[in-house]
Scaffold this active site. Structure first.
Site, short mmCIF file in Angstrom:
data_model
loop_
_atom_site.label_atom_id
_atom_site.label_comp_id
_atom_site.label_asym_id
_atom_site.label_seq_id
_atom_site.Cartn_x
_atom_site.Cartn_y
_atom_site.Cartn_z
N ASP A 1 -62.71 -12.78 12.53
CA ASP A 1 -62.08 -11.46 12.53
C ASP A 1 -60.69 -11.57 13.18
O ASP A 1 -59.68 -11.14 12.64
CB ASP A 1 -62.99 -10.50 13.30
CG ASP A 1 -62.47 -9.08 13.34
OD1 ASP A 1 -61.75 -8.68 12.39
OD2 ASP A 1 -62.78 -8.37 14.31
N GLU B 1 -68.48 0.36 13.04
CA GLU B 1 -67.39 0.76 13.91
C GLU B 1 -66.48 1.80 13.24
O GLU B 1 -66.12 2.79 13.85
CB GLU B 1 -66.56 -0.48 14.30
CG GLU B 1 -65.29 -0.20 15.07
CD GLU B 1 -65.53 0.41 16.44
OE1 GLU B 1 -66.68 0.43 16.88
OE2 GLU B 1 -64.56 0.88 17.04
N ASP B 2 -66.14 1.58 11.98
CA ASP B 2 -65.08 2.37 11.36
C ASP B 2 -65.57 3.42 10.37
O ASP B 2 -64.78 4.23 9.90
CB ASP B 2 -64.12 1.44 10.59
CG ASP B 2 -63.37 0.50 11.51
OD1 ASP B 2 -63.40 0.75 12.73
OD2 ASP B 2 -62.76 -0.46 11.03
MN MN Z 1 -62.29 -6.54 11.76
#
Ligand code: MN
Length: 706
Positions: A139, A76-77
């Site tokens: 998370d 994702e990042d």
């Molecule tokens: Mn996370």
């Protein structure tokens, strides 16, 4: 601070065979990938995945889950791709990371359609592999634990989402501790002052409570050891959000929330559970109706325990939960407890029962908003167990009715159900089933479902089947109405119906973005477009006047048998008299196409019409066919001086005018006026006008209006 070494130590403590290299590799990969990023509060980003993996280790999960927890934000990042992960870590971990990446693009705002759809995707992913949601929980938990670093607006949004979706879902999955932490963290994030205040008050009360708990505990422990039953006894106190909810729901201050003292006793075997129950009941009188045996009938989220409440020392109520250590693990950890041993046992039966529930739900409901409601609604389905005529057990959520039962057997049984018997006695369809009822459904082949059923059914299956049926039925009616309106419009244009068989129809369909004529009829029947528009497209009138926006002209049509309303020469159209203005024959009227329900008739001066007329396409011209003997209900509001005999005079006047009163409400005001609301059976407008005149002339009458 969390470190990789501590993490590995923790994992090895419950899983000595864990693949440590895999975890280390995931850590190094993640640290490299996130090396240029920082958390909001300024610490290196890797702290977050490490903390997430640590929560997963607290849940004692398998290596793949721990590794995926470390990697969950990499795709994702950072510049990493799912393929990179697959190459490095294999397809199992890649699947988990991929599913999490897709979920992280999801931001729910509760109840909104789009977000609800995403939520549904989340559950779909989960139904393939529950570990996805467990990592997502971890998370979210770490983000909630560190939420104070975010802006107020973000805090609020994330906390309310946690409260609305994550907490109920955790509960649904049986992970009790997680639900409690989600709720308390959200509560604290949204209302820090109130939370702090409550925290202080609870701490103060705790001392007293623990004193009492200890007293009870000592009595019990002594008895148990004398009986040779191994047991751990623990006191329980309600969590903050639980107290807050009670305060809000019952509108009471903290001091009045009487927190029932709770104790939990854990032992080794099921038979010891029942022994302990016996000992407790012999020590203190039980509170009737509070005993529940979830050991022989577990909840659908696998929860097992005995519950009982007794009147303890000093007359206080004490709640007991009695269970084995294994049951306690499931009560605390829910689905996570089952995954723990998955590493080598394969998935056990109870686990698949939950997944079956989830898959069923996903399959059953295609509408995302409805789905979200369902999951939230069925969060803790207390269950009733009932018997079919064959003696099979059916499990239904508490509050289920015979209709729910009927739909759980078969859709057609539901649709055709006219009555039910419980234990041989006829019961109403809205009867709430009790555990142990033997239920028998009475069907009739010609019966159809009723919209009213939606008011009392509780299972999602029944709800969606009934709604589906109504939708189909409304569509049928709209096609019928649409067809009639188009055919009449074609005739009015002096054309032949065969025009509907020409290629021109395709152009018209294209113009209105429909593929089939049937869909076009539905649009007309729903009042989205008018038959006039359609026929104008089909065969444009040469002298096109400003007629487009006007209502078609009144056409006097001889009336055949049937109802009292004619729509531009069409008979037998389903219509309703509007309940806002109660038109009677002779009144000037207008029809309004109501989605799926045919035409509603309003008086031309009805105040609602102005609002409805925004949708000019849905207004159609209607007329009373002729004088008939059929009466219509209408309403009169009469105001008079409040004096004895008023009502008697009024009703004798009305009946002397040969009018029936079908209902009457009377009220008096403090300033000595009387208000009457009458529903009358009126033959036509002139009869009504005469009556209103006569009433107005009566002594003491102040005002008469419809
Ligand atoms: Mn996370």
């Amino acid at each position: 601070m969390k470190t990789i070494n501590k993490l590995i130590e923790k994992v090895l403590s419950y899983n000595p065979k864990a693949d440590v290299d895999q975890i280390k590799k995931a850590y190094i990969f993640s640290r490299e990938a996130h090396c240029s990023q920082k958390r909001v509060e300024g610490s290196p980003y890797i702290h977050h995945p490490l903390a997430v993996a640590d929560v997963l280790a607290d849940m004692k999960l398998d290596t793949a889950t721990i590794a995926a927890g470390l990697l969950h934000d990499t795709v994702e990042d950072t510049g990493t791709s799912t393929d990179d992960i697959k190459e490095m870590f294999g397809s199992e971990i890649a699947f988990l990371v991929d599913a999490l990446t897709k979920l992280s693009r999801v931001e729910f705002k509760t109840r909104e359609e789009a977000q609800a759809e995403n939520f549904r995707k989340m559950l779909l992913a989960m139904s393939k592999d529950v570990r996805v949601i467990l990592i997502k929980f971890a998370d979210r938990l770490h983000n909630m634990r560190t939420i104070k670093h975010l802006s107020e607006e973000k805090r609020r949004r994330i906390a309310s989402e946690t409260l609305d979706i994550y907490a109920p879902l955790a509960n649904r999955l049986g992970i009790g501790w997680l639900r409690i932490e989600f709720e308390d963290l959200s509560f604290k994030a949204v209302m820090p002052d109130l939370f702090g205040d409550l925290q202080k008050k609870v701490a103060k009360r705790k001392e007293e409570q623990y004193k009492y708990i200890d007293e009870v505990k000592n009595i019990i422990s002594e008895k148990l050891s004398a009986a040779g039953i191994p047991a751990k006894v623990k006191g329980r106190i309600k969590h903050y959000y639980g107290i807050y909810q009670k305060m809000v729901q019952q509108k009471i201050p903290f001091e009045q929330v009487n927190d029932v003292i709770g104790l939990r006793i854990m032992t080794d075997t099921v038979s010891h559970c029942y022994d302990i129950l016996g000992i407790i009941h012999s020590l203190w009188p039980l509170v009737p109706g509070r005993f529940k045996d979830f050991i022989s009938l577990p909840k659908s989220n696998m929860y097992q325990s005995l519950h009982t409440t007794v009147v303890g020392p000093g007359g206080d109520r004490v709640e007991f939960q009695i269970r084995t250590e294994d049951m306690n693990e499931i009560a605390e950890e829910g689905i996570a407890a089952h995954w723990r041993y998955k590493e080598r046992d394969g998935i056990d039966k109870k686990n698949s029962r939950f997944i079956a529930w989830l898959r069923e739900l996903v399959k059953e409901i295609s509408d995302a908003t409805e789905f979200l409601e369902a999951v939230k609604g069925e969060v803790v389905p207390e269950t009733v167990y009932v018997f079919t005529p064959n003696g099979d057990i059916k499990e239904l959520p508490a509050g289920s009715t015979p209709v729910d039962f009927a739909y759980s057997i078969h859709t057609q049984v539901g649709h055709k159900c006219v009555g039910a018997k419980a234990n041989g006695r006829i019961v109403p369809l809205r009867y709430k089933l009790n555990s142990g009822d033997a239920v028998e459904i009475i069907t009739s082949p010609s019966h159809i479902p009723s919209r009213d059923w939606l008011k009392f059914v509780v299972t999602q299956r029944a709800k969606s089947r009934i709604k589906q049926w109504i939708k189909t039925e409304e569509r049928k009616q709209s096609i019928e109405l649409g067809t009639k309106l188009v055919e009449e419009e074609i005739r009015r244009h002096g054309l032949s119906l065969s025009i509907l068989k020409t290629e021109k129809v395709d152009e018209v369909l294209k113009y209105f973005s429909h593929s089939f004529l049937e869909d076009l009829y539905v649009s007309i029947g729903y009042g989205k477009i008018s038959a006039h528009q359609v026929v104008n497209r089909l065969a444009p009138e040469k002298t096109e006047k400003t007629e487009e926006m006007e209502l078609p002209k009144l056409t006097k049509t001889p009336k055949e048998k049937g109802g009292v309303i004619t729509i531009k020469g069409i008979d037998n159209v389903l219509y309703h008299v509007a309940k806002c203005c109660f038109p009677v024959p002779g009144d000037q009227i207008v029809g309004f196409i109501t989605k799926g329900k045919g035409v509603t008739i309003h008086r031309k001066e009805c105040s609602n019409l102005e609002r409805l007329a925004v949708d000019i396409e849905r207004l159609i011209d209607v007329e009373w066919s002729r004088d008939t003997d059929i009466t219509s209900p209408t309403r009169l509001y009469i105001e008079s001086i409040d004096k004895p005999g008023m009502l008697a005079n009024l009703s004798s006047l009305i009946s002397s005018a040969d009018v029936n009163i079908s209902s009457l409400k009377a009220n008096s005001t403090h300033d000595k006026r009387a208000l009457f609301e009458l529903t009358l059976e009126i033959r036509n407008r002139s009869q009504l006008i005469n009556l209103v005149n006569k009433i107005s002339q009566m002594d003491g009458i102040l005002n008469v209006r419809r």
